[in-house]
Structure formats: C-alpha cells, structure tokens
Design a protein around this motif. Structure first.
Motif, PDB file in Angstrom:
ATOM      1  N   SER A  96       0.787  -1.230   0.000  1.00 27.63           N
ATOM      2  CA  SER A  96       0.000   0.000   0.000  1.00 27.63           C
ATOM      3  C   SER A  96       0.817   1.278   0.000  1.00 27.63           C
ATOM      4  N   LEU A  97       1.952   1.300   0.676  1.00 25.46           N
ATOM      5  CA  LEU A  97       2.583   2.575   0.976  1.00 25.46           C
ATOM      6  C   LEU A  97       3.379   3.149  -0.190  1.00 25.46           C
ATOM      7  N   TYR A  98       4.389   2.414  -0.626  1.00 25.98           N
ATOM      8  CA  TYR A  98       5.286   2.950  -1.640  1.00 25.98           C
ATOM      9  C   TYR A  98       4.805   2.599  -3.041  1.00 25.98           C
ATOM     10  N   SER A  99       4.963   3.528  -3.955  1.00 23.50           N
ATOM     11  CA  SER A  99       4.583   3.284  -5.344  1.00 23.50           C
ATOM     12  C   SER A  99       5.762   3.476  -6.288  1.00 23.50           C
ATOM     13  N   ASN A 100       6.914   3.820  -5.794  1.00 22.72           N
ATOM     14  CA  ASN A 100       8.072   4.087  -6.632  1.00 22.72           C
ATOM     15  C   ASN A 100       9.255   3.263  -6.137  1.00 22.72           C
ATOM     16  N   LYS A 101       9.686   2.311  -6.944  1.00 22.75           N
ATOM     17  CA  LYS A 101      10.773   1.424  -6.528  1.00 22.75           C
ATOM     18  C   LYS A 101      12.114   2.139  -6.464  1.00 22.75           C
ATOM     19  N   ASP A 102      12.243   3.220  -7.225  1.00 23.40           N
ATOM     20  CA  ASP A 102      13.539   3.887  -7.299  1.00 23.40           C
ATOM     21  C   ASP A 102      14.026   4.413  -5.957  1.00 23.40           C
ATOM     22  N   ILE A 103      13.113   4.678  -5.048  1.00 23.68           N
ATOM     23  CA  ILE A 103      13.522   5.365  -3.822  1.00 23.68           C
ATOM     24  C   ILE A 103      14.232   4.458  -2.833  1.00 23.68           C
ATOM     25  N   PHE A 104      14.381   3.169  -3.148  1.00 19.36           N
ATOM     26  CA  PHE A 104      15.115   2.313  -2.216  1.00 19.36           C
ATOM     27  C   PHE A 104      16.525   2.837  -2.016  1.00 19.36           C
ATOM     28  N   GLU A 235      22.871  -1.315 -13.561  1.00 15.53           N
ATOM     29  CA  GLU A 235      23.496  -0.457 -14.560  1.00 15.53           C
ATOM     30  C   GLU A 235      24.032   0.800 -13.886  1.00 15.53           C
ATOM     31  N   GLU A 236      25.280   1.149 -14.207  1.00 14.94           N
ATOM     32  CA  GLU A 236      25.891   2.335 -13.607  1.00 14.94           C
ATOM     33  C   GLU A 236      25.106   3.601 -13.932  1.00 14.94           C
ATOM     34  N   SER A 237      24.627   3.702 -15.163  1.00 18.17           N
ATOM     35  CA  SER A 237      23.899   4.907 -15.561  1.00 18.17           C
ATOM     36  C   SER A 237      22.627   5.080 -14.744  1.00 18.17           C
ATOM     37  N   LYS A 238      21.956   3.975 -14.433  1.00 20.01           N
ATOM     38  CA  LYS A 238      20.732   4.046 -13.643  1.00 20.01           C
ATOM     39  C   LYS A 238      21.032   4.547 -12.227  1.00 20.01           C
ATOM     40  N   LEU A 239      22.067   4.018 -11.615  1.00 22.66           N
ATOM     41  CA  LEU A 239      22.419   4.436 -10.258  1.00 22.66           C
ATOM     42  C   LEU A 239      22.878   5.897 -10.231  1.00 22.66           C
ATOM     43  N   LYS A 240      23.596   6.321 -11.259  1.00 27.09           N
ATOM     44  CA  LYS A 240      24.025   7.720 -11.317  1.00 27.09           C
ATOM     45  C   LYS A 240      22.817   8.647 -11.387  1.00 27.09           C
ATOM     46  N   ASP A 241      21.844   8.246 -12.202  1.00 28.00           N
ATOM     47  CA  ASP A 241      20.634   9.067 -12.321  1.00 28.00           C
ATOM     48  C   ASP A 241      19.882   9.143 -11.000  1.00 28.00           C
ATOM     49  N   LEU A 242      19.798   8.017 -10.289  1.00 30.99           N
ATOM     50  CA  LEU A 242      19.078   7.999  -9.018  1.00 30.99           C
ATOM     51  C   LEU A 242      19.770   8.862  -7.970  1.00 30.99           C
ATOM     52  N   VAL A 243      21.094   8.792  -7.933  1.00 24.66           N
ATOM     53  CA  VAL A 243      21.828   9.611  -6.956  1.00 24.66           C
ATOM     54  C   VAL A 243      21.692  11.087  -7.307  1.00 24.66           C
ATOM     55  N   LYS A 244      21.792  11.414  -8.586  1.00 23.94           N
ATOM     56  CA  LYS A 244      21.642  12.803  -9.012  1.00 23.94           C
ATOM     57  C   LYS A 244      20.254  13.335  -8.687  1.00 23.94           C
ATOM     58  N   LYS A 245      19.268  12.472  -8.822  1.00 26.67           N
ATOM     59  CA  LYS A 245      17.884  12.913  -8.613  1.00 26.67           C
ATOM     60  C   LYS A 245      17.539  13.047  -7.141  1.00 26.67           C
ATOM     61  N   TYR A 246      17.902  12.050  -6.344  1.00 25.15           N
ATOM     62  CA  TYR A 246      17.429  12.001  -4.960  1.00 25.15           C
ATOM     63  C   TYR A 246      18.463  12.431  -3.934  1.00 25.15           C
ATOM     64  N   SER A 247      19.745  12.226  -4.211  1.00 27.20           N
ATOM     65  CA  SER A 247      20.748  12.405  -3.155  1.00 27.20           C
ATOM     66  C   SER A 247      21.872  13.348  -3.559  1.00 27.20           C
ATOM     67  N   GLU A 248      21.590  14.232  -4.510  1.00 28.35           N
ATOM     68  CA  GLU A 248      22.633  15.106  -5.048  1.00 28.35           C
ATOM     69  C   GLU A 248      23.226  16.026  -3.995  1.00 28.35           C
ATOM     70  N   PHE A 249      22.422  16.396  -2.989  1.00 33.35           N
ATOM     71  CA  PHE A 249      22.885  17.385  -2.017  1.00 33.35           C
ATOM     72  C   PHE A 249      23.113  16.796  -0.625  1.00 33.35           C
ATOM     73  N   ASN A 251      25.147  15.661   2.496  1.00 34.86           N
ATOM     74  CA  ASN A 251      26.322  16.348   3.037  1.00 34.86           C
ATOM     75  C   ASN A 251      27.627  15.617   2.776  1.00 34.86           C
ATOM     76  N   PHE A 252      27.563  14.305   2.614  1.00 35.54           N
ATOM     77  CA  PHE A 252      28.779  13.501   2.504  1.00 35.54           C
ATOM     78  C   PHE A 252      28.992  13.046   1.061  1.00 35.54           C
ATOM     79  N   PRO A 253      30.255  12.854   0.670  1.00 34.40           N
ATOM     80  CA  PRO A 253      30.535  12.413  -0.694  1.00 34.40           C
ATOM     81  C   PRO A 253      29.942  11.030  -0.963  1.00 34.40           C
ATOM     82  N   ILE A 254      29.378  10.862  -2.143  1.00 34.94           N
ATOM     83  CA  ILE A 254      28.827   9.575  -2.582  1.00 34.94           C
ATOM     84  C   ILE A 254      29.649   9.124  -3.779  1.00 34.94           C
ATOM     85  N   TYR A 255      30.271   7.959  -3.668  1.00 34.19           N
ATOM     86  CA  TYR A 255      31.140   7.451  -4.720  1.00 34.19           C
ATOM     87  C   TYR A 255      30.540   6.190  -5.333  1.00 34.19           C
ATOM     88  N   LEU A 256      30.752   6.045  -6.629  1.00 29.64           N
ATOM     89  CA  LEU A 256      30.355   4.824  -7.347  1.00 29.64           C
ATOM     90  C   LEU A 256      31.599   4.200  -7.957  1.00 29.64           C
TER      91      LEU A 256
END
Length: 795
Positions: A96-104, A235-249, A251-256
């Motif tokens: 019921s709660l979540y409708s978007n898988k990307d936010i994991f 896929e690296e491109s998918k994870l990059k897009d998710l980080v850019k969209k949800y976690s771009e700001f 406080n700590f560096p995010i590395y792939l």
C-alpha cells in the motif's frame, strides 16, 4: 550505539520489490541440512572489488570461501523471529505505501548519511571515535557486481552493536532492511565486534559474528541481491541518475565504483611487427632505411588498445548553497546553481532569486528563481498538467518535484527547491502530500515569491514614476533597466491567472499588473501609475477589451474619453476578459468597461434637454428594432464622431467576450444566451445623420426608407462595436439596396436573366463547330499575306 526509528520500516517495500528468489532456494536447502525450526539463509560470499571491505584481491576471495562452511554458520548463528504485528505492518507497507521502486537507493543513502552524521557529532567531543586512515573518511560507497546480481552500499558511520541488532531489529522489524530474501549486511561499531545480519523476509532473521569477511573498521555494508526483473539497478547509468535525482545534495561524498575505457600501450604481436617492418623497408631506401631499422631494434613494438578500468567516481559534486548564509553566496554561484537545477546550459542569468530561511512551527530553507524565459509549453494544458519546477527535500534528501501543494499553478514557472528538517522523510510522496505542514510552507513560499517579483519592478528604472525616475536612474544598475518588462512579456499571463485563482493574494498580484493605455506611448503602466495620472473628479478606472491594440485605438467607445483627456487601459489578451470578472476594484477605485452601459464622465448640463428633444426618435427606433432584441435606445455620452454604437449591460458579456466564447470548440449556444448582455443602441445627438433621422421620423414615422436606414445603421454599429452579426445576408441585402438608391437605380430593377441552354445541346453544338471547317476562321500566315491584294482587287 546507533539509534533507529520506526519510520525507517517504510523502506521495506522498495527493497522487497528488488530482492531475488535466491533466499527461498537457500531456505529450502537449509531445511534439508538442519533440524532447527528456523534456518536462516547463508551469508553471501564477500563482494569484491572495493577496498577496505570491498576489495577484489583473489586471496581475499579464496580466504572467504574457505573460512566457514554453511553447516557451521547455521549451527552457530542466533535465530530470531519478528513480532506478529511487524509482519502485518510489513504487508501493509509492501502492498500500500510505496509506489516508486527507485527510492530504495534514496532511503539507504539517507540512512547512511544519518550514520555518518552521528559519528561526526560524537567526534566533536571525542576525536578518537573517527579513528585513523580510511576509517576517518566520512563517505558513502556504492558498488555493483553484475555477475552475482549484487548491489552493495557502504558507509563509515556509527554502526550498530550486537545488542542493537537484538533490540532494534527484533522490535522494529528489519529497521534498516540490510538484507531481505537472501541478503546480508556487515555491521561494526567501535565498541563491539563485527556481525552479519541476514534474512529473506519470511518472518525470521539471523545474526552471526563475522569472522570470514574483511574487517570494516566501523560502519555498515549492505548487500542487496536483486531479482531478474530488477536488472536495471545493476546499470551504472541508472544508479548515477538515481543519486543525481534524490541524493545530489547529501552532506557527505557519494562514490560509485565506475568503469571507464582508457587507451593502453601493449606489446605488439610478432606477425604485426614483421608486417610493419616489411612496409617500412619497401617505402624507404638508403641511409634513412638503415637508421629506422636501428631505431626499431632499440624500441619494442607496441600497439594501443582499449582497456576497461575501475575507479571511484564522485556523484554529488554540487554544493547545497541554500544551507549557507545568503550574504556569503556570490551572484556567480547562484547562477551556476540555477543552471544545475534547471538543467539549463545557456549563458542567461535568472531574472531574480530569493534565498531565505523560514522559522516557526515549520522550519525550512528555500531558494527560488525566476527563469529568463518561459517554456514554450507553459500554458498548454495549464489545468491538466501536474509538473512543477519546485523540488522538495527533507534533510537534503530529494523527495519529489510533483507536489502541487507547494506552489499554486500560476507560479509553476518558478524554479527552486525547499529543504525542511521538520517534515517526515520515510513516507511516500502520496502520504507526504497530505501533510498539514505543506499548507504553512505554501503560504510562506507564495509571499516570498511575490516579494521577489515585486523587487524586479522596484529595481527597474523604467518602472519609476516621473517624479522619482531621475533618482532611480542615478542609483540603479543598468542591468536592471527593462527587467520587469522582460518578465511581464514572458510571465504576465501567470500573474493574471493568479488574480483569477488566488483570492487571498489578489491585491498583491494586482500591483504586479502591467498594460498599455491611451497615454502610455507604447510603454507598460501599472495601476498605481494610472491612478497617479487620473483626472480630478475621476472615480473609475476606465478600460476596454478587444483583440488587439490597433483595433482598440480606433474604437468609437474612446472618442469622447480621449477628447476630454481621460486615460483608458487596453486589455488585448483573451484572459483579460476573465481577469476583469474577478478584479472588480483596486483600492478605492472601481473598474469601468467603456464598452458597457453606466459610463460616467462628470455632469452634462444638457443631458436632460437632449434626452427630451430626441425622445420621438429613440422611442420610434426601439420599436423599429423590436425583432433585433434591442433592450433600449439612448442618448450617448461617449461618442464624438460616430453616429451610434451598441453597448451591453454592465454585468453581461462584452462584445469581445461573446466573440471569445463563440470561438470555443465545445461551446453551447443555448447556455451562452443566458450570459449575453442586453444590447443598448446609443446615438450621438450631435451627428448630422441622427438629426436628419429625427426630422424624417417626426415627418413620417411609417416611411419604409427611414426604417431601412435605421436597421442598416444598427447592424453597422453592431459590427463597429465588435459584435458578430447573426444574419450577415440580411445586412448585405440592406447595403446593396442602399447602393442602388445612391446610384439612382430603381428598387424594382431586375437582374438580367441568363439564357437557359441545355448542357447536352451546348456540348453537341461545340463539338460540331470543332469538326466543321470554318470559312470565317482566322487566316493562316499565307492567307494574311494574300489578303491585301484580294481586298484591292475587290475594291
């Protein structure tokens, strides 16, 4: 010890939708090997290729595979079960709660950031908690293993103790959801040993002391085993897009741990070397050939190939400038941040921006921008589009850009973001959209947005009144000049829509209105400027609506107003008709449409005298136009050169509004009849045509010619007043009759009849003429030469 909160349970849905069926297979195998009621799945083999717990060293992999058998792990692991209430809660969350898988990924990175925040907070009073070397680096690392379908996330945060596992996971249900359905997680707290937690979301989980994986030092490493249908998350491109969209700001560096191709020099094969040497010897000669052979012997033969390498790639390099003091942020930084936020790679700066912090019951930070240009589709499907340009963050974690509760639609052209520390993070967008705090945020955002737009006008020298213009021009920057006119041309329609939709802020929005007038010389004018130029004794704000300025300038409704020096506003946008239905007044002044009845321009001492003297004509004319549904015929106070016009009732549609409504694709003519204003014919008592009509009516009221003229003048006035004729054919007939009279053609003159010839007979006659030689046909060139002599002989 790291604390966990109940809202983190909400992450389960996303993780469960991604996890593979591997855990179920392992569980079935475990039942065959053990008599225990609860057989936890195995701990997966160590994920390689990441330093400090994620390395690719082959010796590490070998050591891990030989360190412990599955039988030993099952016998030594502690088994636990989730509470029944937790299982039911998990079912609700999943379905019921979540409708978007990307936010994991958003949730896992957010939790990792929380862990890093806590260890950093502790380090303020005890610097030794961070440790040394890599342990002191506060960052988040993401790693993919496509072959094993594993996605791992590593942080060097505070970690959890063994007691924390027992209490938090047992009571709150896989709070952080490190591993479900065959997943596992390493955990290490400064004050405890390293442990592995694993589960397959079947109501049970197991905890084991980790003696086979490489030591973490401190923190948590999460490994997600993905299903086949979740392959996109490998896929690296998918994870990059998710980080850019949800976690771009964050406080700590995010590395792939990302792959890249580089050019590498490698030894060439012998066959290739011999071929190159042969080509060299055949193309050169003499001493140069000998010299090159010597060089070739000294230098080994190589070739360049593409090789895939891996390195840590930083994904969040844009700084969260809204967390800084606005006084410390430069104009260049704001511009750069706007381009990053809007994905705009042009050189134009935003027209304005507002950076502020709101405090009180709801605390948040926000940055708003006015773009330099409006999108081409800004007003297409205005009421059906849900897309917004305002992004919502909670503690620097992106939530959504589809909140229609943050800003009203008329401000959807603004770009920006809102970051709140008081809103709940671990809930779905659908539930957060109903949160009561959003109303408070919306109210403050609207006020700041309107203040930001007003500031553009305040700083624009072109917007100053004549008496203040000199001072403003001396103190203002040249870049500010004309900025509000630019804003109005791009987004003026949005301000008008705001007046229609937002009754609370209607007065504030009205101050932002701009328009041209009969006295503005093509420049934009505000309502305040208009009022400052009003004539003494003028009580109303005069305006007129129409399709374009050129047509309105010639309107008969403006004749006497211009002559007396009154200023009239031009409204030429179709939305202006709707606008003026809501904007009834401004301050102490009422609005008056000069094309409607009720126009007042001071007192006319001869009004009663004229009304009485033309009483016979107005009464007769109203009777003559009974079939035209004319409500009344009156003496006009707005005409100077035109004999008559047609006005509408004060609260009915104007001629321009009728035209707009008739152009609607789905308009209903029957319903429109209720909104059409009553039509009143106003006549100019000073015009010679009107005076002549009066004399003829008094002389012979039954004169057909006079009646014909009265109808023709009314229909002409309808057209000139902007109305659409209901019977154009009747109007054309009256015009032609008038032309006949002016040419002294008898009204009884008939049209010459065309000879009625049967088409078949005419066609046969034509064919016969073409087949029979015609002696009277045009002569040939020879005949032309001979013709003069023939004529001479005949003479």
């Amino acid at each position: 010890m790291r604390k966990w909160t109940v809202p983190s349970v909400l992450l389960l849905l996303c993780l469960l939708s991604l996890i593979s069926d591997q855990g179920q297979k392992l569980h079935a195998k475990a039942e065959d090997d053990s008599d225990s009621l609860l057989d936890p799945p195995k701990v997966e083999e160590k994920l390689g290729a990441v330093p400090n717990g994620l390395s690719t060293d082959s010796d590490v992999v070998k050591r891990e595979s030989e360190s412990i058998s599955r039988k030993t792990l099952r016998n030594t692991a502690e088994k636990f079960e989730f509470q029944a209430e937790v299982s039911r809660l998990m079912d609700i969350i999943i379905n019921s709660l979540y409708s978007n898988k990307d936010i994991f990924l958003r949730e896992l990175i957010s939790n990792a950031s929380d862990a890093l925040d806590k260890i950093r907070f502790l380090s303020l009073t005890d610097k030794e908690v961070l440790g040394e070397g890599d342990n002191a680096k506060l960052d988040i690392q993401i790693k993919l293993d496509k072959e094993k379908k594993i996605l791992s996330i590593r942080d060097r945060g505070i970690g959890m103790t063994k007691g924390g596992f027992d209490q938090e996971f047992g009571y709150y249900s896989q709070v952080r959801n490190f591993s479900i359905c065959g997943e596992n997680a390493d955990n290490k707290h400064n004050e405890d040993k390293q442990y592995v937690w694993e589960s397959k979301a079947d109501g049970a989980f197991a905890i084991s002391e980790d003696t086979w994986n490489e030591p973490l030092g401190r923190g948590t490493e999460i490994r997600l085993h993905l299903r086949e249908e979740a392959g996109e998350y490998l896929e690296e491109s998918k994870l990059k897009d998710l980080v850019k969209k949800y976690s771009e700001f964050i406080n700590f560096p995010i590395y792939l741990w990302a792959s890249k191709e580089v050019d590498v020099e490698v030894p060439a094969d012998e066959d290739e070397s011999s071929d190159e040497a042969a080509e060299s010897s055949s193309s050169d000669d003499g001493e140069s050939e000998k010299s090159e052979d010597e060089d070739a012997e000294d230098k080994p033969k190589t070739k360049t190939i593409k090789e895939t390498t891996y390195e840590w790639e930083l994904l969040n390099d844009v700084k969260a400038i809204w967390l800084r003091n606005p006084k410390e942020v430069t104009e260049e930084e704001y511009t750069k941040f706007y381009h990053s936020l809007a994905k705009d790679f042009g050189d134009e700066k935003p027209l304005a921006w507002s950076h502020f912090t709101a405090e009180g019951d709801v605390e948040f930070k926000a940055v708003l921008f006015v773009p330099p240009k409006a999108p081409h589709d800004l007003y297409e499907s205005y009421y059906n589009a849900n897309k917004a340009n305002l992004r919502l963050y909670v503690r620097r974690v992106f939530i959504s850009d589809e909140f229609d509760e943050l800003l009203p639609k008329y401000l959807n052209f603004l770009m920006g973001l809102v970051d709140s520390d008081t809103l709940p993070l671990n809930v779905s967008r659908e539930m957060l959209q109903q949160h009561s705090s959003l109303k408070t945020i919306k109210k403050k955002l609207i006020r700041k947005a309107l203040d930001m737009i007003r500031k553009i006008a305040d700083e624009d020298p072109d917007e100053a009144n004549d008496k203040d213009k000199k001072d403003v021009e001396n103190s203002s920057d040249d870049e500010k000049k004309g900025q509000y006119a630019k804003f109005w041309n791009e987004f003026g329609k949005s301000i008008k829509l705001g007046i229609i939709e937002d009754s609370v802020n209607r007065n504030r929005l009205a101050k932002l209105l701009r328009f041209e007038t009969t006295k503005s010389d093509g420049k934009l004018t505000s309502l305040d400027q208009y009022i400052s130029r009003m004539k003494s004794g003028q009580k109303d704000i005069f305006y007129i609506t129409g399709p374009n300025k050129e047509q309105l300038e010639k309107s008969p409704f403006l004749e006497r107003l211009k002559k007396k020096g009154y200023e009239v506003i031009y409204f030429t946008d179709p939305v202006d008709e709707y606008l003026m239905q809501y904007l009834m007044d401004y301050g102490d002044q009422k609005f008056q449409n000069v094309s409607k009845e009720g126009l007042k321009m001071g007192k006319d001492s001869k009004a009663k005298e004229l009304k009485e003297s033309f009483k016979d004509l107005t009464k007769w004319w109203k009777s003559a136009l009974a079939s035209e549904n004319v409500d009344d015929v009156k003496i006009s106070n707005r005409l100077a050169d035109t004999p008559c016009v047609v006005v509408t009732s004060k609260f009915g549609w104007s001629a321009n509004m009728e035209r707009i409504m008739q152009a609607q694709t789905l308009s209903d003519a029957n319903k429109q009849a209720y909104m059409r204003g009553k039509r009143v014919l106003e006549i100019n008592p000073r015009h010679p045509i009107i005076k002549e009509l009066l004399e003829r009516v008094v002389k012979d009221p039954e004169d057909d010619g006079v009646k014909q003229t009265a109808h023709l003048m009314y229909q002409t006035a309808l057209m000139e007043s902007g109305f659409i004729l209901s019977d154009p054919k009747d109007f054309a007939s009256r015009i032609y009759s008038s032309v006949k009279s002016s040419l002294s053609i008898s009204p009884d003159a008939t049209i010459e009849e065309e000879e009625d010839v049967d088409e078949a007979e005419a066609e046969a006659e034509t064919e016969a003429k073409e087949a029979t030689p015609n002696s009277e046909a045009e002569p040939t060139r020879d005949d032309e030469d001979a013709e003069p002599s023939v004529v001479k002989d005949e003479l």
